[in-house]
Scaffold this motif. Structure first.
Motif, PDB file in Angstrom:
ATOM      1  N   GLY A 130     -13.902  49.607  21.697  1.00 35.78           N
ATOM      2  CA  GLY A 130     -12.943  49.379  20.614  1.00 35.78           C
ATOM      3  C   GLY A 130     -11.849  50.426  20.479  1.00 35.78           C
ATOM      4  N   ARG A 186      -6.043  50.907  13.813  1.00 36.45           N
ATOM      5  CA  ARG A 186      -6.121  50.285  15.132  1.00 36.45           C
ATOM      6  C   ARG A 186      -5.523  48.887  15.188  1.00 36.45           C
ATOM      7  NH1 ARG A 186     -12.117  51.853  17.367  1.00 36.45           N
ATOM      8  NH2 ARG A 186     -11.649  54.017  17.958  1.00 36.45           N
ATOM      9  N   ASP A 228     -18.309  50.424  28.743  1.00 38.67           N
ATOM     10  CA  ASP A 228     -19.289  51.375  28.194  1.00 38.67           C
ATOM     11  C   ASP A 228     -20.511  51.491  29.121  1.00 38.67           C
ATOM     12  OD1 ASP A 228     -17.848  52.091  25.976  1.00 38.67           O
ATOM     13  OD2 ASP A 228     -18.838  50.671  24.630  1.00 38.67           O
ATOM     14  N   ARG A 275     -23.268  53.681  17.878  1.00 40.42           N
ATOM     15  CA  ARG A 275     -21.806  53.618  17.867  1.00 40.42           C
ATOM     16  C   ARG A 275     -21.251  54.769  17.027  1.00 40.42           C
ATOM     17  NH1 ARG A 275     -22.790  47.637  18.102  1.00 40.42           N
ATOM     18  NH2 ARG A 275     -21.234  46.719  19.499  1.00 40.42           N
ATOM     19  N   ARG A 311     -12.844  59.668  25.827  1.00 37.27           N
ATOM     20  CA  ARG A 311     -11.616  58.871  26.052  1.00 37.27           C
ATOM     21  C   ARG A 311     -11.081  59.054  27.463  1.00 37.27           C
ATOM     22  NH1 ARG A 311     -12.725  55.411  22.575  1.00 37.27           N
ATOM     23  NH2 ARG A 311     -12.906  56.230  20.481  1.00 37.27           N
ATOM     24  N   LYS A 344     -16.829  41.446  22.011  1.00 36.96           N
ATOM     25  CA  LYS A 344     -16.235  41.607  23.346  1.00 36.96           C
ATOM     26  C   LYS A 344     -17.258  41.412  24.476  1.00 36.96           C
ATOM     27  CE  LYS A 344     -14.827  45.772  22.168  1.00 36.96           C
ATOM     28  NZ  LYS A 344     -15.125  45.962  20.741  1.00 36.96           N
TER      29      LYS A 344
HETATM   30  C1  S3P Z   1     -15.874  52.900  20.327  1.00 40.20           C
HETATM   31  C2  S3P Z   1     -16.439  51.665  20.551  1.00 40.20           C
HETATM   32  C3  S3P Z   1     -17.630  51.461  21.401  1.00 40.20           C
HETATM   33  C4  S3P Z   1     -17.759  52.587  22.430  1.00 40.20           C
HETATM   34  C5  S3P Z   1     -17.695  53.923  21.765  1.00 40.20           C
HETATM   35  C6  S3P Z   1     -16.388  54.133  20.989  1.00 40.20           C
HETATM   36  C7  S3P Z   1     -14.701  53.002  19.437  1.00 40.20           C
HETATM   37  O1  S3P Z   1     -17.550  50.204  22.063  1.00 40.20           O
HETATM   38  O2  S3P Z   1     -16.766  52.513  23.409  1.00 40.20           O
HETATM   39  O3  S3P Z   1     -18.808  54.023  20.913  1.00 40.20           O
HETATM   40  O4  S3P Z   1     -14.018  54.040  19.448  1.00 40.20           O
HETATM   41  O5  S3P Z   1     -14.407  52.015  18.713  1.00 40.20           O
HETATM   42  P1  S3P Z   1     -17.678  48.767  21.295  1.00 40.20           P
HETATM   43  O6  S3P Z   1     -16.319  48.426  20.766  1.00 40.20           O
HETATM   44  O7  S3P Z   1     -18.106  47.849  22.388  1.00 40.20           O
HETATM   45  O8  S3P Z   1     -18.686  48.926  20.221  1.00 40.20           O
END
Ligand code: S3P
Length: 169
Positions: free
Chosen positions: A77, A130, A31, A115, A55, A12
């Motif tokens: 994500g 998901r 992020d 992550r 969230r 992304k």
């Molecule tokens: C998350 C993905 C991360 C980030 C956090 C949570 C998730 O972003 O927002 O660690 O819940 O899948 P990326 O998808 O850019 O790694």
């Protein structure tokens, strides 16, 4: 607004910044936006405040960006798991789902310590759960397995052209 979604490791941020450059639009990584606002890495926010708090911050950041000027935006994500975030995206954005298989995602990002959601008990289960949410919230979906970011961006440009009747590209 063009918003990129998909599982961790879908590309992304990489695809988003390349796409933004091609379209002459700013690129926003939600992020990074949250980290700048809170002065702490996402990993620390998870550790200190928990996933639910993250969230909520994520939802607020996305709402703020969606109400601003046109941009290409990469969301985390897990963003589309928040029902209000889904509604916000549906109302404001062309939502592009970057599709990646579980195996390729893990191959790309390994077990990145930054992550936190890669360290839950059942990451494959998370991925599976998901998938449907990504599909349902997407305007269009682009395959990324075995393709380099440049190829994905070119594909995406032509798909956005078709989806917006040439309004953007
Ligand atoms: C998350 C993905 C991360 C980030 C956090 C949570 C998730 O972003 O927002 O660690 O819940 O899948 P990326 O998808 O850019 O790694």
């Amino acid at each position: 607004m063009i918003v990129l979604t998909g599982f961790m490791g879908a590309g992304k941020s990489t695809v988003g910044s390349m796409l933004a450059e091609k379209l002459g639009l700013p690129f926003v990584d939600i992020d990074i936006h949250i980290e700048q606002r809170r002065g702490r890495p996402v990993r620390t926010i998870f550790q200190e405040e928990g996933e639910q708090a993250f969230r909520q911050l994520e939802h607020e950041a996305i709402l703020e960006i969606m109400c601003g000027s046109d941009a290409v935006v990469a969301v985390g994500g897990g963003a589309v798991e928040h029902p209000e975030t889904r509604r916000t995206l549906r109302d404001h954005a062309t939502v592009v789902y970057l599709v990646v298989s579980y195996d390729e995602a893990i191959q790309r990002i390994g077990h990145d310590v930054d992550r936190p959601m890669l360290h839950v008990d059942d990451v494959r289960g998370l991925y599976k759960r998901r998938l449907r949410v990504y599909e349902q919230s997407a305007t269009l979906a682009i395959a990324t397995d075995g393709r380099d970011p440049e190829t994905v961006v070119l594909d995406l440009l032509s798909r956005i052209h078709d989806a917006t009747g040439g309004e953007r590209t």
